[in-house]
Write a protein that holds these residues in place. Structure first.
Motif, PDB file in Angstrom:
ATOM      1  N   MET A 184     -42.082   5.885 -18.845  1.00 51.08           N
ATOM      2  CA  MET A 184     -42.272   5.950 -17.389  1.00 51.08           C
ATOM      3  C   MET A 184     -42.881   7.296 -16.983  1.00 51.08           C
ATOM      4  N   GLN A 185     -42.460   8.374 -17.625  1.00 50.49           N
ATOM      5  CA  GLN A 185     -43.030   9.686 -17.331  1.00 50.49           C
ATOM      6  C   GLN A 185     -44.496   9.747 -17.741  1.00 50.49           C
ATOM      7  N   MET A 186     -44.828   9.136 -18.883  1.00 45.25           N
ATOM      8  CA  MET A 186     -46.225   9.117 -19.324  1.00 45.25           C
ATOM      9  C   MET A 186     -47.080   8.287 -18.367  1.00 45.25           C
ATOM     10  N   ARG A 187     -46.556   7.175 -17.905  1.00 47.49           N
ATOM     11  CA  ARG A 187     -47.294   6.354 -16.932  1.00 47.49           C
ATOM     12  C   ARG A 187     -47.555   7.130 -15.650  1.00 47.49           C
ATOM     13  N   ALA A 188     -46.539   7.844 -15.187  1.00 49.24           N
ATOM     14  CA  ALA A 188     -46.703   8.645 -13.965  1.00 49.24           C
ATOM     15  C   ALA A 188     -47.787   9.708 -14.163  1.00 49.24           C
ATOM     16  N   ALA A 189     -47.770  10.356 -15.317  1.00 44.49           N
ATOM     17  CA  ALA A 189     -48.791  11.370 -15.618  1.00 44.49           C
ATOM     18  C   ALA A 189     -50.172  10.732 -15.649  1.00 44.49           C
ATOM     19  N   LYS A 190     -50.274   9.558 -16.255  1.00 46.65           N
ATOM     20  CA  LYS A 190     -51.557   8.851 -16.327  1.00 46.65           C
ATOM     21  C   LYS A 190     -52.074   8.532 -14.920  1.00 46.65           C
ATOM     22  N   ASP A 191     -51.203   8.073 -14.049  1.00 48.83           N
ATOM     23  CA  ASP A 191     -51.608   7.756 -12.672  1.00 48.83           C
ATOM     24  C   ASP A 191     -52.079   9.006 -11.928  1.00 48.83           C
ATOM     25  N   GLU A 192     -51.369  10.105 -12.133  1.00 48.53           N
ATOM     26  CA  GLU A 192     -51.768  11.366 -11.501  1.00 48.53           C
ATOM     27  C   GLU A 192     -53.123  11.829 -12.025  1.00 48.53           C
ATOM     28  N   ILE A 193     -53.342  11.683 -13.323  1.00 48.90           N
ATOM     29  CA  ILE A 193     -54.619  12.065 -13.922  1.00 48.90           C
ATOM     30  C   ILE A 193     -55.743  11.221 -13.332  1.00 48.90           C
ATOM     31  N   ARG A 194     -55.494   9.945 -13.185  1.00 48.05           N
ATOM     32  CA  ARG A 194     -56.514   9.060 -12.622  1.00 48.05           C
ATOM     33  C   ARG A 194     -56.878   9.494 -11.199  1.00 48.05           C
ATOM     34  N   ASP A 195     -55.882   9.820 -10.391  1.00 52.02           N
ATOM     35  CA  ASP A 195     -56.136  10.286  -9.023  1.00 52.02           C
ATOM     36  C   ASP A 195     -56.939  11.586  -9.023  1.00 52.02           C
ATOM     37  N   MET A 196     -56.555  12.520  -9.882  1.00 59.35           N
ATOM     38  CA  MET A 196     -57.278  13.797  -9.964  1.00 59.35           C
ATOM     39  C   MET A 196     -58.712  13.580 -10.439  1.00 59.35           C
ATOM     40  N   ARG A 197     -58.895  12.677 -11.377  1.00 60.74           N
ATOM     41  CA  ARG A 197     -60.227  12.389 -11.885  1.00 60.74           C
ATOM     42  C   ARG A 197     -61.105  11.807 -10.780  1.00 60.74           C
ATOM     43  N   ASP A 198     -60.531  10.951  -9.945  1.00 59.54           N
ATOM     44  CA  ASP A 198     -61.293  10.388  -8.827  1.00 59.54           C
ATOM     45  C   ASP A 198     -61.755  11.497  -7.876  1.00 59.54           C
ATOM     46  N   ARG A 199     -60.856  12.416  -7.558  1.00 61.63           N
ATOM     47  CA  ARG A 199     -61.223  13.536  -6.673  1.00 61.63           C
ATOM     48  C   ARG A 199     -62.296  14.415  -7.336  1.00 61.63           C
ATOM     49  N   LYS A 200     -62.172  14.591  -8.639  1.00 59.33           N
ATOM     50  CA  LYS A 200     -63.154  15.390  -9.369  1.00 59.33           C
ATOM     51  C   LYS A 200     -64.523  14.719  -9.338  1.00 59.33           C
ATOM     52  N   HIS A 201     -64.561  13.406  -9.501  1.00 54.40           N
ATOM     53  CA  HIS A 201     -65.837  12.685  -9.456  1.00 54.40           C
ATOM     54  C   HIS A 201     -66.482  12.788  -8.072  1.00 54.40           C
ATOM     55  N   GLU A 202     -65.674  12.746  -7.031  1.00 57.86           N
ATOM     56  CA  GLU A 202     -66.206  12.923  -5.676  1.00 57.86           C
ATOM     57  C   GLU A 202     -66.837  14.307  -5.525  1.00 57.86           C
ATOM     58  N   ALA A 203     -66.163  15.312  -6.087  1.00 59.99           N
ATOM     59  CA  ALA A 203     -66.700  16.675  -6.020  1.00 59.99           C
ATOM     60  C   ALA A 203     -68.002  16.789  -6.823  1.00 59.99           C
ATOM     61  N   TRP A 204     -68.079  16.091  -7.973  1.00 60.84           N
ATOM     62  CA  TRP A 204     -69.322  16.097  -8.754  1.00 60.84           C
ATOM     63  C   TRP A 204     -70.468  15.493  -7.936  1.00 60.84           C
ATOM     64  N   ASP A 205     -70.191  14.368  -7.273  1.00 59.02           N
ATOM     65  CA  ASP A 205     -71.231  13.736  -6.450  1.00 59.02           C
ATOM     66  C   ASP A 205     -71.714  14.702  -5.372  1.00 59.02           C
ATOM     67  N   SER A 206     -70.775  15.366  -4.731  1.00 60.52           N
ATOM     68  CA  SER A 206     -71.111  16.339  -3.690  1.00 60.52           C
ATOM     69  C   SER A 206     -71.904  17.510  -4.286  1.00 60.52           C
ATOM     70  N   PHE A 207     -71.475  17.970  -5.459  1.00 54.49           N
ATOM     71  CA  PHE A 207     -72.170  19.064  -6.139  1.00 54.49           C
ATOM     72  C   PHE A 207     -73.638  18.704  -6.376  1.00 54.49           C
ATOM     73  N   HIS A 208     -73.881  17.508  -6.903  1.00 52.21           N
ATOM     74  CA  HIS A 208     -75.259  17.081  -7.174  1.00 52.21           C
ATOM     75  C   HIS A 208     -76.097  17.041  -5.893  1.00 52.21           C
ATOM     76  N   GLU A 209     -75.496  16.561  -4.821  1.00 49.86           N
ATOM     77  CA  GLU A 209     -76.213  16.530  -3.546  1.00 49.86           C
ATOM     78  C   GLU A 209     -76.559  17.944  -3.075  1.00 49.86           C
ATOM     79  N   HIS A 210     -75.581  18.857  -3.212  1.00 46.66           N
ATOM     80  CA  HIS A 210     -75.812  20.226  -2.765  1.00 46.66           C
ATOM     81  C   HIS A 210     -76.831  20.956  -3.646  1.00 46.66           C
ATOM     82  N   VAL A 211     -76.823  20.670  -4.942  1.00 43.84           N
ATOM     83  CA  VAL A 211     -77.814  21.279  -5.834  1.00 43.84           C
ATOM     84  C   VAL A 211     -79.206  20.764  -5.473  1.00 43.84           C
TER      85      VAL A 211
END
Length: 177
Positions: free
Chosen positions: A101-128
């Protein structure tokens, strides 16, 4: 009979969850989002952005190392799980469930962080593309922060996997003797 079925179900879940956690919790090299990112000529970017890129590369190296560690531990868990008797599985059911259960929770948190990171990458490319360097630098800083948080969660998964190995090994040794 009901207990045995439940124990087998838990160990089957363990066999399914741990490999998926290993691969889901890893960052970039094995993970691709739906549209490929345009390539960037990093050498054409301002020096402060290039410095941030080197930080990204260091984090990426650390993630590769963590991935290999998670994969190795996952293999150890699979191997150890195969040697357990149904009685040993019963004994491990409750503590293993908690770790899973702890590993699943960590996996879900990682997925959420990865989504936010991908949004920032998209924004980065636009700004570049529009040469908005201050905004691009801010985006890259956000990406680095997200990747560091992801690494922290991946390190936690490594620790949880090690706890699971430690939990299984004494039972495994009882089976051998």
């Amino acid at each position: 009979m009901k207990r045995i079925l439940y124990a087998l179900l838990m160990m089957t879940a363990l066999g399914v969850v741990v490999p998926s956690l290993t691969f889901a919790s890893y960052g970039e090299p094995g993970h691709h989002h739906s549209k490929p990112a345009p390539s960037i000529d990093w050498s054409a970017l301002p020096a402060d952005i290039q410095t941030l890129k080197s930080q990204l590369d260091q984090i990426g190296s650390e993630q590769k190392s963590l991935f290999l560690q998670m994969k190795t531990q996952n293999d150890q868990i699979k191997q150890a799980r195969r040697t357990l008797t149904s009685e040993q599985r019963k004994l491990l059911k409750k503590p293993a469930k908690q770790l899973i259960m702890q590993m699943r929770a960590a996996k879900d948190e990682i997925r959420d962080m990865r989504d936010r990171k991908h949004e920032a990458w998209d924004s980065f490319h636009e700004h570049v593309d529009s040469k908005e360097w201050a905004s691009a630098k801010s985006d890259l800083t956000t990406i680095i922060q997200q990747k560091r948080l992801i690494v922290s969660k991946q390190q936690n998964v490594v620790k949880l996997q090690q706890q699971l190995i430690t939990l299984i090994q004494p039972q495994q040794q009882l089976h051998v003797h």
